[in-house]
Design a protein around this motif. Structure first.
Motif, mmCIF file in Angstrom:
data_model
loop_
_atom_site.group_PDB
_atom_site.id
_atom_site.type_symbol
_atom_site.label_atom_id
_atom_site.label_comp_id
_atom_site.label_asym_id
_atom_site.label_seq_id
_atom_site.Cartn_x
_atom_site.Cartn_y
_atom_site.Cartn_z
ATOM 1 N N GLN A 264 0.850 -1.176 0.000
ATOM 2 C CA GLN A 264 0.000 0.000 0.000
ATOM 3 C C GLN A 264 0.890 1.231 0.000
ATOM 4 N N LYS A 265 0.318 2.390 -0.317
ATOM 5 C CA LYS A 265 1.131 3.606 -0.460
ATOM 6 C C LYS A 265 2.018 3.868 0.748
ATOM 7 N N GLU A 266 1.506 3.649 1.932
ATOM 8 C CA GLU A 266 2.273 3.959 3.128
ATOM 9 C C GLU A 266 3.204 2.822 3.571
ATOM 10 N N LYS A 267 2.960 1.618 3.142
ATOM 11 C CA LYS A 267 3.785 0.475 3.531
ATOM 12 C C LYS A 267 3.886 -0.477 2.341
ATOM 13 N N TRP A 268 5.085 -0.568 1.788
ATOM 14 C CA TRP A 268 5.264 -1.402 0.600
ATOM 15 C C TRP A 268 6.605 -2.119 0.656
ATOM 16 N N VAL A 269 6.690 -3.188 -0.123
ATOM 17 C CA VAL A 269 7.881 -4.030 -0.186
ATOM 18 C C VAL A 269 8.362 -4.064 -1.629
ATOM 19 N N ARG A 270 9.692 -3.980 -1.807
ATOM 20 C CA ARG A 270 10.290 -4.147 -3.137
ATOM 21 C C ARG A 270 10.824 -5.578 -3.197
ATOM 22 N N ALA A 271 10.340 -6.331 -4.180
ATOM 23 C CA ALA A 271 10.728 -7.732 -4.344
ATOM 24 C C ALA A 271 11.490 -7.905 -5.658
ATOM 25 N N TRP A 272 12.774 -8.209 -5.566
ATOM 26 C CA TRP A 272 13.626 -8.400 -6.742
ATOM 27 C C TRP A 272 13.430 -9.813 -7.281
ATOM 28 N N LEU A 273 13.419 -9.947 -8.607
ATOM 29 C CA LEU A 273 13.266 -11.257 -9.228
ATOM 30 C C LEU A 273 13.906 -11.254 -10.603
ATOM 31 N N GLU B 170 14.268 -10.724 -2.018
ATOM 32 C CA GLU B 170 14.535 -11.378 -3.292
ATOM 33 C C GLU B 170 13.672 -12.635 -3.369
ATOM 34 N N VAL B 171 12.959 -12.772 -4.487
ATOM 35 C CA VAL B 171 11.980 -13.852 -4.658
ATOM 36 C C VAL B 171 12.679 -15.179 -4.937
ATOM 37 N N ALA C 286 11.630 -15.768 4.361
ATOM 38 C CA ALA C 286 10.538 -14.894 4.763
ATOM 39 C C ALA C 286 9.370 -15.151 3.828
ATOM 40 N N LEU C 287 8.226 -14.608 4.168
ATOM 41 C CA LEU C 287 7.023 -14.809 3.369
ATOM 42 C C LEU C 287 6.412 -13.456 3.055
ATOM 43 N N LEU C 288 6.132 -13.217 1.782
ATOM 44 C CA LEU C 288 5.438 -12.013 1.316
ATOM 45 C C LEU C 288 4.136 -12.486 0.706
ATOM 46 N N GLN C 289 3.020 -12.015 1.255
ATOM 47 C CA GLN C 289 1.726 -12.483 0.777
ATOM 48 C C GLN C 289 0.794 -11.297 0.581
ATOM 49 N N CYS C 290 0.021 -11.336 -0.518
ATOM 50 C CA CYS C 290 -0.955 -10.279 -0.750
ATOM 51 C C CYS C 290 -2.235 -10.864 -1.318
ATOM 52 N N GLN C 291 -3.335 -10.193 -1.004
ATOM 53 C CA GLN C 291 -4.655 -10.539 -1.514
ATOM 54 C C GLN C 291 -5.035 -9.516 -2.576
ATOM 55 N N THR C 292 -5.553 -9.982 -3.694
ATOM 56 C CA THR C 292 -5.985 -9.094 -4.767
ATOM 57 C C THR C 292 -7.347 -9.551 -5.276
ATOM 58 N N SER C 293 -8.026 -8.642 -5.942
ATOM 59 C CA SER C 293 -9.221 -9.067 -6.664
ATOM 60 C C SER C 293 -8.723 -9.765 -7.934
ATOM 61 N N LEU C 294 -9.593 -10.503 -8.578
ATOM 62 C CA LEU C 294 -9.194 -11.163 -9.824
ATOM 63 C C LEU C 294 -8.887 -10.137 -10.904
ATOM 64 N N ASN C 295 -9.605 -9.011 -10.879
ATOM 65 C CA ASN C 295 -9.346 -7.946 -11.844
ATOM 66 C C ASN C 295 -7.952 -7.346 -11.617
ATOM 67 N N GLN C 296 -7.576 -7.113 -10.354
ATOM 68 C CA GLN C 296 -6.239 -6.611 -10.050
ATOM 69 C C GLN C 296 -5.179 -7.594 -10.533
ATOM 70 N N LEU C 297 -5.425 -8.878 -10.318
ATOM 71 C CA LEU C 297 -4.470 -9.895 -10.741
ATOM 72 C C LEU C 297 -4.308 -9.875 -12.262
ATOM 73 N N LYS C 298 -5.418 -9.724 -12.973
ATOM 74 C CA LYS C 298 -5.368 -9.642 -14.433
ATOM 75 C C LYS C 298 -4.576 -8.418 -14.880
ATOM 76 N N GLN C 299 -4.831 -7.255 -14.246
ATOM 77 C CA GLN C 299 -4.084 -6.031 -14.545
ATOM 78 C C GLN C 299 -2.586 -6.252 -14.342
ATOM 79 N N PHE C 300 -2.233 -6.852 -13.217
ATOM 80 C CA PHE C 300 -0.841 -7.091 -12.881
ATOM 81 C C PHE C 300 -0.187 -8.040 -13.899
ATOM 82 N N GLY C 301 -0.892 -9.091 -14.297
ATOM 83 C CA GLY C 301 -0.366 -10.025 -15.293
ATOM 84 C C GLY C 301 -0.098 -9.337 -16.623
ATOM 85 N N ASN C 302 -1.031 -8.500 -17.067
ATOM 86 C CA ASN C 302 -0.852 -7.766 -18.331
ATOM 87 C C ASN C 302 0.325 -6.796 -18.250
ATOM 88 N N GLN C 303 0.424 -6.103 -17.132
ATOM 89 C CA GLN C 303 1.512 -5.142 -16.962
ATOM 90 C C GLN C 303 2.864 -5.866 -16.914
#
Length: 167
Positions: free
Chosen positions: A32-41, A90-91, A120-137
């Motif tokens: 989220q804007k105030e708390k985010w993680v950068r994941a290298w892959l 790092e993923v 460590a574990l990085l986990q997020c919940q998304t809507s299916l539409n968000q997941l589709k947006q992320f996949g396309n991007q």
């Protein structure tokens, strides 16, 4: 001890690449804007994730025709967040899950920095539409690099390409 970074509703879920073609480095912004993680892959991990998302959404739509791929959810921001990330990781492994009209992305990672953690574990919940947006991007980010050879699939440098398949 295993560190956990969990985001129930992400507003940031984007793929980025920095550097020139052939020497790019890939990372995700998750949170989220105030708390985010950068994941290298690696680029290959990002490409595989984008393809897995397409397959995942197709399988869901085939198995449950009434399931809306355009389910409600917060729109993902295209803006790069300000400030420093909450963590740099790092993923190592990626998993996709699903519960009703929500998708779960789980990344097994190792934390970078002075307090380097092996797991460590990085986990997020998304809507299916968000997941589709992320996949396309993610596909756009991967495709913005060097073109691929149609015969061997290897990258074609501006100076040329020696194709082992056509020789």
């Amino acid at each position: 001890m295993e560190e956990r970074y969990e985001f129930d509703e992400v507003t940031l879920l984007s793929a980025f690449a920095i550097g020139e073609s052939g020497k790019r480095t890939f990372f995700l912004i998750v949170g989220q804007k105030e708390k985010w993680v950068r994941a290298w892959l690696e680029k290959e991990q990002l490409q595989t994730l984008a393809l897995a998302i397409d397959e995942f959404l197709f399988t869901l739509s085939e198995g449950a025709p009434g399931l809306s791929r355009e389910s409600e959810g917060m729109t993902l921001s295209d803006d790069f967040p300000s400030g420093l990330p909450y963590a740099e990781v790092e993923v190592d492994e990626i998993a996709l899950g699903h519960e009703q009209e929500r998708a779960t992305l789980t990344f097994v990672v190792h934390v970078l920095g002075p307090q380097k953690l092996d797991r460590a574990l990085l986990q997020c919940q998304t809507s299916l539409n968000q997941l589709k947006q992320f996949g396309n991007q993610s596909k756009k980010v991967c495709n913005a690099g060097r073109p691929r050879c149609v015969f061997c699939g290897g990258p074609i440098d501006p100076t040329g390409h020696i194709c082992p398949t056509s020789n």
